[in-house]
Design a protein around this motif. Sequence first.
Motif, PDB file in Angstrom:
ATOM      1  N   ALA A 148       0.843  -1.202   0.000  1.00 52.85           N
ATOM      2  CA  ALA A 148       0.000   0.000   0.000  1.00 52.85           C
ATOM      3  C   ALA A 148       0.879   1.252   0.000  1.00 52.85           C
ATOM      4  O   ALA A 148       1.872   1.334   0.717  1.00 52.85           O
ATOM      5  N   GLY A 149       0.501   2.214  -0.806  1.00 51.73           N
ATOM      6  CA  GLY A 149       1.227   3.478  -0.889  1.00 51.73           C
ATOM      7  C   GLY A 149       0.370   4.484  -1.611  1.00 51.73           C
ATOM      8  O   GLY A 149      -0.753   4.768  -1.184  1.00 51.73           O
ATOM      9  N   ALA A 150       0.885   5.001  -2.727  1.00 50.39           N
ATOM     10  CA  ALA A 150       0.076   5.913  -3.531  1.00 50.39           C
ATOM     11  C   ALA A 150      -1.106   5.173  -4.158  1.00 50.39           C
ATOM     12  O   ALA A 150      -2.115   5.785  -4.504  1.00 50.39           O
ATOM     13  N   LEU A 151      -0.969   3.848  -4.294  1.00 47.10           N
ATOM     14  CA  LEU A 151      -2.030   3.001  -4.816  1.00 47.10           C
ATOM     15  C   LEU A 151      -2.242   1.831  -3.865  1.00 47.10           C
ATOM     16  O   LEU A 151      -1.349   1.486  -3.089  1.00 47.10           O
ATOM     17  N   ILE A 152      -3.408   1.223  -3.929  1.00 41.12           N
ATOM     18  CA  ILE A 152      -3.667  -0.005  -3.187  1.00 41.12           C
ATOM     19  C   ILE A 152      -4.136  -1.062  -4.181  1.00 41.12           C
ATOM     20  O   ILE A 152      -4.707  -0.739  -5.220  1.00 41.12           O
ATOM     21  N   TRP A 171     -10.297   7.140  -6.712  1.00 47.40           N
ATOM     22  CA  TRP A 171     -10.034   7.572  -8.082  1.00 47.40           C
ATOM     23  C   TRP A 171      -8.678   7.080  -8.581  1.00 47.40           C
ATOM     24  O   TRP A 171      -8.130   7.619  -9.547  1.00 47.40           O
ATOM     25  N   GLN A 172      -8.145   6.032  -7.962  1.00 54.17           N
ATOM     26  CA  GLN A 172      -6.782   5.614  -8.299  1.00 54.17           C
ATOM     27  C   GLN A 172      -6.642   5.083  -9.738  1.00 54.17           C
ATOM     28  O   GLN A 172      -5.565   5.204 -10.333  1.00 54.17           O
ATOM     29  N   ALA A 173      -7.702   4.529 -10.280  1.00 60.21           N
ATOM     30  CA  ALA A 173      -7.615   4.076 -11.677  1.00 60.21           C
ATOM     31  C   ALA A 173      -7.385   5.262 -12.617  1.00 60.21           C
ATOM     32  O   ALA A 173      -6.710   5.132 -13.658  1.00 60.21           O
ATOM     33  N   LEU A 179       0.456   9.246 -12.032  1.00 60.06           N
ATOM     34  CA  LEU A 179       1.376   8.915 -10.943  1.00 60.06           C
ATOM     35  C   LEU A 179       2.648   8.254 -11.462  1.00 60.06           C
ATOM     36  O   LEU A 179       3.723   8.425 -10.882  1.00 60.06           O
ATOM     37  N   LEU A 180       2.533   7.507 -12.563  1.00 61.35           N
ATOM     38  CA  LEU A 180       3.717   6.863 -13.132  1.00 61.35           C
ATOM     39  C   LEU A 180       4.759   7.888 -13.571  1.00 61.35           C
ATOM     40  O   LEU A 180       5.953   7.589 -13.613  1.00 61.35           O
ATOM     41  N   MET A 181       4.317   9.104 -13.875  1.00 55.99           N
ATOM     42  CA  MET A 181       5.268  10.140 -14.286  1.00 55.99           C
ATOM     43  C   MET A 181       6.191  10.566 -13.140  1.00 55.99           C
ATOM     44  O   MET A 181       7.200  11.229 -13.381  1.00 55.99           O
ATOM     45  N   VAL A 185      11.353   9.831 -10.009  1.00 53.54           N
ATOM     46  CA  VAL A 185      11.690  10.481  -8.739  1.00 53.54           C
ATOM     47  C   VAL A 185      11.639   9.469  -7.603  1.00 53.54           C
ATOM     48  O   VAL A 185      12.525   9.413  -6.735  1.00 53.54           O
ATOM     49  N   ASN A 186      10.611   8.627  -7.608  1.00 58.53           N
ATOM     50  CA  ASN A 186      10.470   7.615  -6.567  1.00 58.53           C
ATOM     51  C   ASN A 186      11.650   6.646  -6.558  1.00 58.53           C
ATOM     52  O   ASN A 186      12.145   6.265  -5.482  1.00 58.53           O
ATOM     53  N   LEU A 187      12.122   6.242  -7.741  1.00 56.36           N
ATOM     54  CA  LEU A 187      13.270   5.340  -7.824  1.00 56.36           C
ATOM     55  C   LEU A 187      14.494   5.938  -7.141  1.00 56.36           C
ATOM     56  O   LEU A 187      15.196   5.251  -6.391  1.00 56.36           O
TER      57      LEU A 187
END
Length: 353
Positions: A148-152, A171-173, A179-181, A185-187
């Motif tokens: 779980a994080g930005a998405l579940i 509204w995660q779909a 969010l993939l953009m 940065v997350n990496l």
Amino acid sequence: MTATDTPTGGQAHPADALSTVSRGSAYAQLSRQIKQAGLLDRRLGYYTGQAALVLTLVIAGVAALVVIGDSWWQLAVAAYFAVLSTQLGFLGHDAGHRQIFRSARGNYGFGVVLANLGVGFSYGWWVDKHSRHHAHPNDEDKDPDIGAGALIFTTGQAQASGRIARVFYRWQAWTFFPLLMLEAVNLRVSSVRYLLAGRGRSGIREIMLIGLHVVVYLTAVFMVLPPGKALAFVGIHQALFGLYLGCSFAPNHKGMPPLSDADNADYLRRQVLTSRNVRGHWLTDFALGGLNYQIEHHLFPSMPRGNLRRAQRLVKQFCADQQVSYLETGLISSYAQALRHLDTIGRVAAPAG
């Protein structure tokens, strides 16, 4: 440890899972067929060609950056570099699975150069995370890719989320691709946190190589372009890199059945039932870095990328003989399935009333 578990401490690799499977299992039977066909043999010539191609494309990109100079056309060059960054990541992925060289040291050294110096994230962090994913695909408690994080991704995560978080998850779909953009940065943030925590095999070396990547990259961009265009170049490059990388991995498991140790699935079923293949041709293979053969890749992580297409015929027939469900779909359909799953889980998380 069960027959389906893989040691994941330290720098364990997904390939280590092969030594934990019972000799009399269905997977062992399939493995003998694959080995007899020579599909686990190293293909140094194939990877030499892949590396030479990507290096040539990188040199062409650098030349374009210098020749085009101060122009908004550089945003097209930034998009081009997003593709190159992802292709470098694919090669690093293969090194992480020991697909390229016979020696662990050779794969490790090549992987660090590709990931840390070439792309700017920690190879050690990625191998640790990816190994846990391969050992426990779609296990809510053990697979870091569905945490779980930005998405579940599971009903359990939806039910455990807070009231405010549920508003966003509903509204995660719709937010999935935007969010993939941010994935690039997350990496980098995850890499630095991992290395600063002292968990890496060669933390100082990896940090230095990441730092060198950042310095050389930003120096080159800001020397050629004025600040405004340089920032736009970096933004486009990193956003599209994250989007492309995320879109390459998203079809593989999202929306596939979750499994845990309680399901007591053997190694073959654990890997096949939680993975989804993407149908295509040679261009699909190149664009997705061979990840479109996700079932074969999960069954044989150390198999060279160039052998996956040949292995698919054997694996697909074996699964049919064993009455194990084997899912292969088109690329667009794979995204649709993943998005429907995210939407379904998001509705579970939606605040009441």
